[in-house]
Design a protein around this motif. Structure first.
Motif, short mmCIF file in Angstrom:
data_model
loop_
_atom_site.label_atom_id
_atom_site.label_comp_id
_atom_site.label_asym_id
_atom_site.label_seq_id
_atom_site.Cartn_x
_atom_site.Cartn_y
_atom_site.Cartn_z
N ASN A 1 0.85 -1.19 0.00
CA ASN A 1 0.00 0.00 0.00
C ASN A 1 0.89 1.25 0.00
N TRP B 1 0.15 4.42 0.38
CA TRP B 1 -0.29 5.57 1.18
C TRP B 1 0.85 6.02 2.08
N ARG C 1 1.34 4.66 5.49
CA ARG C 1 1.29 3.19 5.59
C ARG C 1 2.57 2.55 5.06
N SER D 1 -2.39 2.36 -4.63
CA SER D 1 -2.23 3.70 -4.06
C SER D 1 -3.17 3.98 -2.89
N ASP D 2 -4.30 3.25 -2.81
CA ASP D 2 -5.32 3.55 -1.79
C ASP D 2 -5.78 5.00 -1.91
N SER D 3 -5.92 5.47 -3.16
CA SER D 3 -6.26 6.88 -3.40
C SER D 3 -7.67 7.22 -2.94
N GLN E 1 -3.76 11.70 -5.49
CA GLN E 1 -3.09 10.62 -4.74
C GLN E 1 -2.76 9.42 -5.63
#
Ligand SMILES: [Zn+2]
Ligand SMILES: [Zn+2]
Length: 428
Positions: free
Chosen positions: A358, A360, A363, A385-387, A392
């Motif tokens: 991940n 982020w 993270r 990316s966990d956008s 992001q």
């Protein structure tokens, strides 16, 4: 001051670097230390500069518009403090010895200690100025403008900075067997995207529309994008309501599929793993998905064995393909929870599941050391990316840095595969 997370330091460094490059007498500029090695957290930001005119460069550097004050201003080095109490150091050498400077101050300490021992056995002594042959009478210093030549002089393959942690990279470079590591341009898509589609999620909703995020995916040259909002809140909705919300999202995605020619779409969802190990939504709702990304967002306090059971039970659902941010850590904030990774690796390999890297900033999870173990165990990984916003989506580079620090090649990362190969994997 606490250490900065890599993405934060990287962006500060990028601005300073852009500013430095305005000074035309600068021939080369590179970051040093943990920043150049892409370590997940960074202390100071250090740069090396090659120039014939150190005076001009020092003058330019100490005039950096966002500095708070000058800490030190010497002939070939300077330090400034920028807002937030962060220190930036500059070191200058002529281009002819820039390679040795870079090598010396990139570290890590353990890598350099091992490298010095290795060199001494060959009768060579290393420093930031170059290499001395201790066997020759003159003991003259050989200078190196490039790092590649420096390593070559030691009969070694050039070792990319991300690998310089004395984790076997010197032994591997001797044999000329360093792997070709994954690169950002290998990434063909992103599975972990939170749009603002009103799904009434259990956790935070994204800020931007599916349309805007698809447009960004097109700009990034992605072949596919997976929408993976959090599952609708189970405390506020019945199973029927959850199904209806997902059905609406489903219809919206189908509309996009019929008009969007550039980027293929996967119907994913980030689904909570309940403390029991069950997934937060029922099978009827899960059937609407191509696959589920599953993750722990609550009850972190379970012991290692219990938590491992919880995760493996979640992963055993046939729709569950990816375990997101697997350790739950938040850098500078919380440690996360303990998992028995030997068991997790074994399970993922046997059932063709993937662990997420991940990207982020807080993270960077999986951590690099666990990525390396996963790679050694042939466990599939994905970089996401966990956008929660369009901007992001560019965070992927930090996941790639972590993957590289964990010795991952393109073959270890599933989102380097084509759309059709991904479909096969989801249906496997
Ligand atoms: Zn999550
Ligand atoms: Zn997420």
């Amino acid at each position: 001051t606490t250490r900065m997370v890599l993405p934060y330091a990287f962006e500060i460094a990028q601005k300073v670097m852009d500013y430095l490059k305005q000074e035309k007498t600068i021939e080369r500029v590179e970051a040093l230390g943990s920043l150049r090695r892409r370590v997940s957290t960074i202390g100071d930001i250090d740069f090396a500069v090659a120039t014939k005119n150190p005076k001009k460069v020092i003058e330019h550097f100490t005039n950096y518009p966002y500095k708070e004050r000058i800490i030190e201003k010497g002939d070939v080095s300077a330090s400034i403090l920028i807002s937030g109490g962060r220190q930036i150091d500059l070191l200058i050498q002529p281009l002819e010895s820039f390679g040795s400077l870079l090598q010396h101050f990139t570290g890590s300490k353990n890598h350099n200690v091992h490298l010095r021992e290795y060199a001494l056995k060959k009768g060579l002594s290393l420093s930031e100025y170059g290499i001395k042959n201790l066997k020759s009478k003159s003991k003259s210093l050989q200078k190196y403008s490039s790092e590649e030549d420096f390593y070559k002089a030691l009969s070694l393959q050039w070792i990319t900075p991300e690998l310089r942690e004395d984790q076997g990279e010197i032994e591997t470079a001797v044999k000329n067997k360093l792997p070709k590591l994954v690169e950002l341009t290998d990434i063909k898509g992103d599975f972990h995207i939170h749009s603002n589609f009103p799904i009434e999620p259990s956790h935070d909703l994204g800020k931007d529309s599916m349309e805007e995020m698809l447009e960004k995916a097109r700009q990034l040259n992605y072949e596919y994008l997976g929408f993976s909002e959090h599952n609708p809140s189970t405390s506020k909705h019945t199973s029927k309501e959850i199904y209806d919300l997902l059905k609406k999202r489903d219809e919206k995605i189908e509309q996009f599929k019929s008009v969007n020619k550039y980027v293929r779409i996967f119907k994913l969802l980030e689904v909570d793993i309940l403390p029991s190990g069950d997934l937060a939504i029922d099978n009827k709702s899960l059937e609407l998905l191509d696959a589920a990304i599953i993750s722990i967002h609550s009850v972190f306090t379970m012991g290692k064995d219990e938590m491992t059971q919880r995760v493996l039970k979640g992963l055993s659902h046939k729709k569950a393909k990816i375990l997101a941010h697997p350790t739950g850590r938040l850098l500078n904030d919380r440690y996360g929870y303990d998992l028995d990774f030997e068991k997790v690796f074994e399970f993922c390999k046997k059932h063709n599941k993937a662990l997420e890297i991940n990207s982020w900033p807080q993270r960077l999870d999986l951590p690099d050391t666990i990525i390396k173990q996963a790679v050694e165990n042939n466990v599939n990984l994905v970089i996401d990316s966990d956008s929660h916003a369009v901007s992001q989506m560019e965070l992927q580079k930090y996941g790639v840095f972590m993957a590289r620090r964990g010795w991952a090649t393109k073959n270890d990362i599933l989102n380097t595969m084509s759309y059709n190969e991904i479909i096969d994997w989801f249906n496997d």
